[in-house]
Design a protein around this motif. Structure first.
Motif, PDB file in Angstrom:
ATOM      1  N   TYR A 164      35.641 -11.509  13.726  1.00 38.62           N
ATOM      2  CA  TYR A 164      35.675 -12.168  12.534  1.00 38.62           C
ATOM      3  C   TYR A 164      36.612 -13.363  12.568  1.00 38.62           C
ATOM      4  O   TYR A 164      37.620 -13.323  12.937  1.00 38.62           O
ATOM      5  CB  TYR A 164      36.108 -11.123  11.438  1.00 38.62           C
ATOM      6  N   LEU A 166      38.128 -16.867  10.535  1.00 35.10           N
ATOM      7  CA  LEU A 166      38.202 -17.247   9.352  1.00 35.10           C
ATOM      8  C   LEU A 166      39.289 -18.650   9.270  1.00 35.10           C
ATOM      9  O   LEU A 166      40.175 -18.895  10.086  1.00 35.10           O
ATOM     10  CB  LEU A 166      38.975 -16.522   8.235  1.00 35.10           C
ATOM     11  N   GLU A 195      33.789 -17.310   8.404  1.00 34.53           N
ATOM     12  CA  GLU A 195      33.516 -17.595   6.850  1.00 34.53           C
ATOM     13  C   GLU A 195      34.761 -18.705   6.921  1.00 34.53           C
ATOM     14  O   GLU A 195      35.597 -18.849   7.663  1.00 34.53           O
ATOM     15  CB  GLU A 195      33.987 -16.325   6.138  1.00 34.53           C
ATOM     16  N   PHE A 197      37.401 -20.866   3.928  1.00 40.00           N
ATOM     17  CA  PHE A 197      37.962 -20.719   2.451  1.00 40.00           C
ATOM     18  C   PHE A 197      38.239 -22.030   1.940  1.00 40.00           C
ATOM     19  O   PHE A 197      38.779 -22.712   2.920  1.00 40.00           O
ATOM     20  CB  PHE A 197      39.123 -19.798   2.455  1.00 40.00           C
ATOM     21  N   PHE A 204      43.694 -13.744  -0.337  1.00 40.85           N
ATOM     22  CA  PHE A 204      42.498 -13.483   0.726  1.00 40.85           C
ATOM     23  C   PHE A 204      41.920 -12.055   0.936  1.00 40.85           C
ATOM     24  O   PHE A 204      41.672 -11.652   1.932  1.00 40.85           O
ATOM     25  CB  PHE A 204      43.401 -13.733   2.103  1.00 40.85           C
ATOM     26  N   TYR A 207      38.315 -11.712   1.814  1.00 38.95           N
ATOM     27  CA  TYR A 207      37.991 -11.964   3.204  1.00 38.95           C
ATOM     28  C   TYR A 207      38.451 -10.779   4.240  1.00 38.95           C
ATOM     29  O   TYR A 207      37.665 -10.610   5.060  1.00 38.95           O
ATOM     30  CB  TYR A 207      38.864 -13.261   3.646  1.00 38.95           C
ATOM     31  N   ASN A 210      35.726  -8.340   3.842  1.00 37.17           N
ATOM     32  CA  ASN A 210      34.738  -8.871   4.475  1.00 37.17           C
ATOM     33  C   ASN A 210      34.641  -8.479   6.177  1.00 37.17           C
ATOM     34  O   ASN A 210      33.796  -7.837   6.551  1.00 37.17           O
ATOM     35  CB  ASN A 210      34.356 -10.124   4.288  1.00 37.17           C
ATOM     36  N   CYS A 221      41.993 -16.102  13.074  1.00 34.82           N
ATOM     37  CA  CYS A 221      42.355 -17.092  11.811  1.00 34.82           C
ATOM     38  C   CYS A 221      43.337 -18.179  12.340  1.00 34.82           C
ATOM     39  O   CYS A 221      44.418 -18.124  12.132  1.00 34.82           O
ATOM     40  CB  CYS A 221      42.968 -16.415  10.534  1.00 34.82           C
TER      41      CYS A 221
END
Length: 383
Positions: A164, A166, A195, A197, A204, A207, A210, A221
């Motif tokens: 994932y 971000l 994703e 932001f 957060f 997120y 998710n 991140c």
């Protein structure tokens, strides 16, 4: 007669001042001291300031020059970059260093170019900083390399297959590094969920939720210190069980503090690991502890951030280029930089045809959740 003597003495008193003014070289420090990247920018600037304290003069030909730093805050924002660049240009700098943050580096680039002032990027890793620019150089590795190192480490060493990602919307560094990570990770056979932001986000929770819902095995991140500390705190509150992966921006004592006392595993790639050069480490720590303001700018302790090392190396690269140019003229320094090489704390620095440092490895390190110290994991290369 008395009037003549008085006038003569007054003139003589002014001579040293004029002489000193003629023998000053200015180096611009184009860094954020405020905004979302302010903490990192201050630590990068500390490396430059320490190098300047250590070597405050440079000999060019037969002349000895005092080196004066012109520090300009670009505020971590692209719209503030032009005024910071103009401040350095107006001061008459021969060369500039910076910036922490690729976006502001790109935003200020054209102003330095038009003024014939070369810039040495310290940790701005996005390829667009130097691409097509004969005036911009850099001493750090690039995001295509860093993204691939991170992807290889996640897939091959951590053994994860779903990531994932971000990043901050519109942030050149975040978005660029995520894209290179995504390309490399998917190329290895992994699956990526991504994703964004909006700027100034404080919450957060969604997120983190998710990432869990997507079944991610790692949370990537590569964001600012400000955002990464919030993400770690939120992840801890939610009991996130997967590791957080980050790039060089997470290499900060503030990030380490956020993870201390939690179960959040944080793994990053960066330019330097404390302990790699004892002489530098001891000198830098002593200098920090002797200067309360500098210690505050370092986050309140003497932990060494890799960006400080890059600021230090960048300063010495600037001095070497000034000596090679044989002149404080910006155009001459720009012409000398492509063939200038130094042995820095971070390793040997030599530029390729684009003006990028030739780097073949990155340090991987993690936070000890009990002590709050960064610990060396591996020196990673890309085959």
């Amino acid at each position: 007669m008395k009037k003549f003597v008085a006038l003569f003495l007054a003139v003589m008193l002014l001579v040293p001042a004029f002489a000193m003014a003629d023998n000053v070289i200015k180096i611009g420090v184009y860094e954020p001291a405020s905004g979302s990247n302010g903490a990192g920018g201050k630590q990068e600037t500390l490396g430059v300031q320490y190098a300047n304290a250590e070597t405050p003069t440079v000999k060019i030909g037969d002349e000895e020059y005092k080196v004066e730093l012109v520090i300009a805050d670009n505020g971590s924002e692209n719209d503030k970059a032009p005024s910071a660049a103009q401040q350095i240009i107006s001061a008459g700098a021969s060369v500039a260093l910076g910036s922490y943050g690729s976006g502001v580096s790109i935003a200020g680039s054209e102003y330095f170019k038009n003024a014939n002032i070369p810039v040495i990027g310290l940790t701005c890793t996005n390829p667009q900083v130097t691409a097509g620019n004969s005036h911009y150089f850099r001493v750090c590795f690039l995001d295509p390399f860093q993204g691939t190192v991170l992807a290889n480490y996640a897939f091959n060493t951590l053994g994860v297959k779903t990531a994932y990602c971000l990043g901050e919307l519109g942030n050149d560094y975040d978005q660029g590094l995520i894209e290179y990570f995504k390309q490399a990770f998917e190329g290895l056979g992994g699956v990526v969920f991504k994703e964004d932001f909006p700027s100034k986000t404080q919450d957060f929770n969604s997120y983190i939720s998710n990432a869990v819902a997507y079944g991610a095995e790692v949370f990537f991140c590569p964001v600012s210190i400000e955002y990464s500390t919030l993400i770690i705190q939120t992840a801890s509150a939610q009991g996130l069980e997967i590791p957080i992966l980050g790039g060089d921006t997470l290499d900060s004592n503030k990030v380490a503090e956020a993870a201390t006392g939690t179960n959040i595993k944080v793994i990053i790639t960066t330019f330097y690991q404390e302990g790699a050069n004892a002489q530098f480490d001891e000198g830098f720590k002593a200098w920090l502890n002797a200067n309360p303001e500098m210690l505050t700018n370092n986050g309140g302790n003497d932990m060494i951030a890799a960006v400080s090392v890059m600021g230090y190396d960048g300063y010495y690269m600037a001095l070497a280029a000034l000596q090679a140019a044989g002149s404080p003229d910006g155009a001459a320094v720009m012409a000398a930089l492509p063939t200038t090489e130094i042995d820095g704390v971070s390793g040997h620095i030599k530029f390729d045809e684009t003006g990028d440092a030739i780097r073949t490895s990155a340090f991987v390190k993690t936070i000890n959740n009990e002590t709050g110290a960064w610990e060396f994991v591996a020196e990673q290369t890309v085959e």
